[in-house]
Design an enzyme around this catalytic site. Structure first.
Site, PDB file in Angstrom:
ATOM      1  N   GLU A 164       0.870  -1.326  -0.103  1.00 12.63           N
ATOM      2  CA  GLU A 164      -0.088  -0.079  -0.138  1.00 12.63           C
ATOM      3  C   GLU A 164       0.875   1.216   0.035  1.00 12.63           C
ATOM      4  OE1 GLU A 164      -2.964  -0.491   3.021  1.00 12.63           O
ATOM      5  OE2 GLU A 164      -3.887  -2.185   2.039  1.00 12.63           O
ATOM      6  N   ASN A 205       2.329  -4.948  -3.150  1.00 12.16           N
ATOM      7  CA  ASN A 205       1.074  -5.179  -3.249  1.00 12.16           C
ATOM      8  C   ASN A 205       0.226  -3.810  -2.812  1.00 12.16           C
ATOM      9  OD1 ASN A 205      -0.938  -7.452  -2.755  1.00 12.16           O
ATOM     10  ND2 ASN A 205      -0.890  -6.760  -0.647  1.00 12.16           N
ATOM     11  N   HIS A 241     -10.020  -6.050  -2.797  1.00  6.65           N
ATOM     12  CA  HIS A 241     -11.264  -5.605  -2.087  1.00  6.65           C
ATOM     13  C   HIS A 241     -12.224  -4.934  -2.878  1.00  6.65           C
ATOM     14  CE1 HIS A 241      -8.796  -7.451   1.178  1.00  6.65           C
ATOM     15  NE2 HIS A 241      -8.044  -6.625   0.984  1.00  6.65           N
ATOM     16  N   GLU A 270      -5.814 -10.600  -2.187  1.00  5.58           N
ATOM     17  CA  GLU A 270      -6.651 -10.443  -1.076  1.00  5.58           C
ATOM     18  C   GLU A 270      -8.199 -10.367  -1.586  1.00  5.58           C
ATOM     19  OE1 GLU A 270      -5.444  -7.163   1.588  1.00  5.58           O
ATOM     20  OE2 GLU A 270      -3.621  -7.768   1.487  1.00  5.58           O
ATOM     21  N   ASP A 272     -12.022 -10.071  -1.935  1.00  2.00           N
ATOM     22  CA  ASP A 272     -13.285 -10.367  -1.142  1.00  2.00           C
ATOM     23  C   ASP A 272     -14.225  -9.440  -1.868  1.00  2.00           C
ATOM     24  OD1 ASP A 272     -12.545  -8.113   0.416  1.00  2.00           O
ATOM     25  OD2 ASP A 272     -12.303  -9.120   1.966  1.00  2.00           O
TER      26      ASP A 272
HETATM   27  C1  XIL Z   1      -7.100  -6.782   7.476  1.00  2.00           C
HETATM   28  C2  XIL Z   1      -7.310  -8.068   8.544  1.00  2.00           C
HETATM   29  O1  XIL Z   1      -8.110  -8.751   7.678  1.00  2.00           O
HETATM   30  C3  XIL Z   1      -7.921  -7.416   9.608  1.00  2.00           C
HETATM   31  O2  XIL Z   1      -8.044  -8.876  10.589  1.00  2.00           O
HETATM   32  C4  XIL Z   1      -6.705  -6.759  10.563  1.00  2.00           C
HETATM   33  O3  XIL Z   1      -7.494  -6.332  11.507  1.00  2.00           O
HETATM   34  C5  XIL Z   1      -6.517  -5.403   9.610  1.00  2.00           C
HETATM   35  O4  XIL Z   1      -6.053  -5.789   8.295  1.00  2.00           O
HETATM   36  N1  XIL Z   1      -4.988  -4.836   3.042  1.00  2.00           N
HETATM   37  C6  XIL Z   1      -4.101  -5.735   3.556  1.00  2.00           C
HETATM   38  C7  XIL Z   1      -4.371  -6.666   4.635  1.00  2.00           C
HETATM   39  O5  XIL Z   1      -2.935  -5.849   3.159  1.00  2.00           O
HETATM   40  O6  XIL Z   1      -3.183  -6.995   5.641  1.00  2.00           O
HETATM   41  C8  XIL Z   1      -5.619  -6.186   5.691  1.00  2.00           C
HETATM   42  O7  XIL Z   1      -5.833  -7.324   6.379  1.00  2.00           O
HETATM   43  C9  XIL Z   1      -6.844  -5.870   4.769  1.00  2.00           C
HETATM   44  C10 XIL Z   1      -6.358  -4.854   3.573  1.00  2.00           C
END
Ligand code: XIL
Length: 547
Positions: A164, A205, A241, A270, A272
């Protein structure tokens, strides 16, 4: 995007082994049949399908553990490998959670993606409060210790080195890393990770970079620049996401392809896909389409190595806590029932998949021969394999790492690391997913990398009986944030001391890379470093050659 932080409990974790018969049935499944788990179909396609895992559930919930083991061939620690979990206090490391995740992967024939080393979030405040020198050494130490712990473990294959780092407009995020260390922290982090594990795939990432947009273009430009400078960056991660309310991002496949064309692997890290709760059947169907689109975009590009979903059950997801009013983002419901999203992922992986009636593999291809070795690539040629139905392609491997694929009998490897020895072999496959025995292997070593637009020049400062002092000036026509040059001497000359650069020697080749403080050279600028050579001849000491 706001992030909630939660306390992480990384206590000792008892792992119940999965029944061996079940695991064997899954990992040897090729070709895959329609009713098989996701991982069997993914394996038949040469990809991974993964999930984030939480250590608490892994330790305590059999249903969670069983699905994680049987459906996925890749896992990522949801929190257990983050800085706050692994190094809560300066140089005090706790690996109980991280080790539990790695042990689970070992038991279940899965690969682990390490997440994440350098991030502005879930990093303890002591890091943020360091001065620049302290922060730089804390970063290097953290990377060395965390990556180093798993460097010899074959299941830990890749890392999110930097997470990020971008703003939505594609500029660099004004994080504490950037504020204290400048943009060079990214190159430094990748170099430190490569030093800690030369075999791991090193990724950058981010979120909102799935489609072609300002942010993904900022990332694209940085990856291109860094690779041009020989920075060891192997892959990009698109978090993914997504939310039904914002629509599916534009040009996802094109975006995957343009990064692949830079010579890096791409992964969705990641995924979802959230919706406004409560669920209903039309939202479920739309969500399934989004999942299918992500899978199809990945499967369309051979350098897209796989897809990881951010957990698999709506029972445990960060979404409802982080995005109030939204949820139901994953392919299993809260009772571990499969949703339409599961079927969508399954069908994408199974589509166009192997024909189970052909079980005869191709013959081994010929041992490849190598030409045109550069600092980041090499050209390979081999003789064709034969097959009862037909060879559809070849995959080139270095050990277990796939370096690239070809439909014909030549491949120009790209994206290799400079000054690195590779031993490669070729495997042929047919339309049914049968794979041949490996070809013989061939070895080569890539040349040292050098920042583009920079030229080294040599000057003899002084010489005496038994030695001499040399000075190299690096002049650059365009601005760089790092540089490197390799010089070679005839035998009988050794470099014994160096200042204003870091040296690594390989035989009579000496590679000099910038020190922490003199990597940045403006366009038209220069910097110098010096060294002492040992030499027992008479007359003028030999002049080095550059490569
Ligand atoms: C999130 C986890 O899912 C949570 O449990 C935690 O509280 C916060 O982080 N981007 C990322 C991940 O790179 O590490 C994050 O994961 C979600 C967003």
């Amino acid at each position: 995007m706001s992030r909630t932080r939660r306390a992480i409990t990384a206590g000792a974790i008892a792992l119940l082994p999965i029944a061996p018969a079940l695991v064997a049935a899954v990992v040897t499944a090729s070709p895959a049949h329609a009713s098989q788990p996701l991982r069997a179909h993914a394996e038949a396609r040469g990809r991974f399908i993964g999930t984030a895992v939480a250590t608490g559930q892994l330790a305590n919930e059999p249903s969670y553990r069983t699905i994680a083991a049987t459906e996925f061939n890749q896992i990522t620690a949801e929190n257990a490998m983050k800085w706050e979990s692994t190094e809560p206090n300066p140089n005090q490391f706790t690996f109980s959670g991280a080790d539990a995740v790695v042990a689970f992967a070992e038991q279940n024939g899965q690969q682990v993606h390490g997440h994440t080393l350098v991030w502005h979030s879930q990093t303890p405040s002591w890091v943020e409060n360091l001065d620049a020198t302290g922060m730089r050494s804390a970063m290097n130490n953290h990377i060395a210790k965390v990556v180093g712990r798993y460097a010899d473990n074959p299941v830990v294959k890749s890392w999110d080195v930097v997470n990020e780092a971008f703003n939505e407009d594609g500029t660099m995020r004004d994080s504490f890393w950037y504020r204290k260390l400048g943009s060079g922290y990214i190159a430094d982090a990748f170099r430190a990770a490569r030093a800690a594990d030369p075999d791991a795939k090193l990724c950058i990432n981010d979120y909102n970079v799935e489609g072609v947009n300002s942010k993904s273009t900022g990332m694209y430009n940085l990856v291109k620049t860094l690779r041009g400078q020989g920075v060891p960056i192997d892959c990009v991660g698109f978090q993914g996401h997504l939310s039904l309310q914002y629509g599916f991002p534009g040009q996802v496949k094109e975006n995957v392809q343009r990064f692949a064309d830079l010579g890096v692997d791409v992964r969705f890290t990641e995924i979802d896909i959230r919706m406004k709760t409560p669920r209903d059947s039309s939202k479920d169907a739309q969500q399934a389409t989004y999942y299918r689109n992500i899978m199809d975009a990945c499967l369309a590009v051979s350098r897209c190595v796989g897809v990881t979903i951010w957990g698999f059950t709506d029972k445990y997801s960060w979404v409802p806590d982080t995005f109030p009013g939204e949820g139901a983002a994953l392919p299993y419901d809260e009772n571990y029932g499969r949703k339409p999203a599961y079927t969508a992922i399954h069908d994408a992986l199974a589509a166009g998949g192997p024909d189970p009636s052909d079980t005869t593999p191709p013959t081994a291809p010929g041992t490849p021969s190598v030409s045109s070795v550069t600092s980041s690539g090499a050209a390979l040629t081999w003789t064709a394999a034969t097959d009862n139905v037909g060879v559809t392609g070849y995959d080139v491997y270095s050990g277990t790492t796939k370096l690239g694929s070809a439909t014909g009998t030549t491949l120009t490897l790209t994206g290799l690391s400079p000054s690195t020895a590779y031993t490669v072999h070729v495997i042929a496959r047919d339309a049914a997913g049968n794979t041949s025995p490996a070809s013989g292997t061939v070895g080569f070593t890539t040349l040292a990398g050098q920042a583009s637009g920079c030229t080294p020049s040599y000057k003899l400062v002084n010489s005496w009986q038994g030695g001499f002092q040399g000075e190299i000036t690096i002049r650059c026509t365009s601005a760089v944030t790092s540089w490197k040059t390799t010089l070679t001497y005839p035998s009988g000359v050794g470099v014994t001391q160096v200042w204003s650069a870091r040296m690594t020697a390989a035989g009579s080749a000496y590679t000099f890379a910038n020190a922490d403080w003199n990597g940045t050279i403006p366009a038209g600028g220069s910097t110098t470093f010096g060294y002492i050579g040992s030499w027992n001849g008479t007359g003028t000491p030999p002049v080095p050659t550059f490569s």
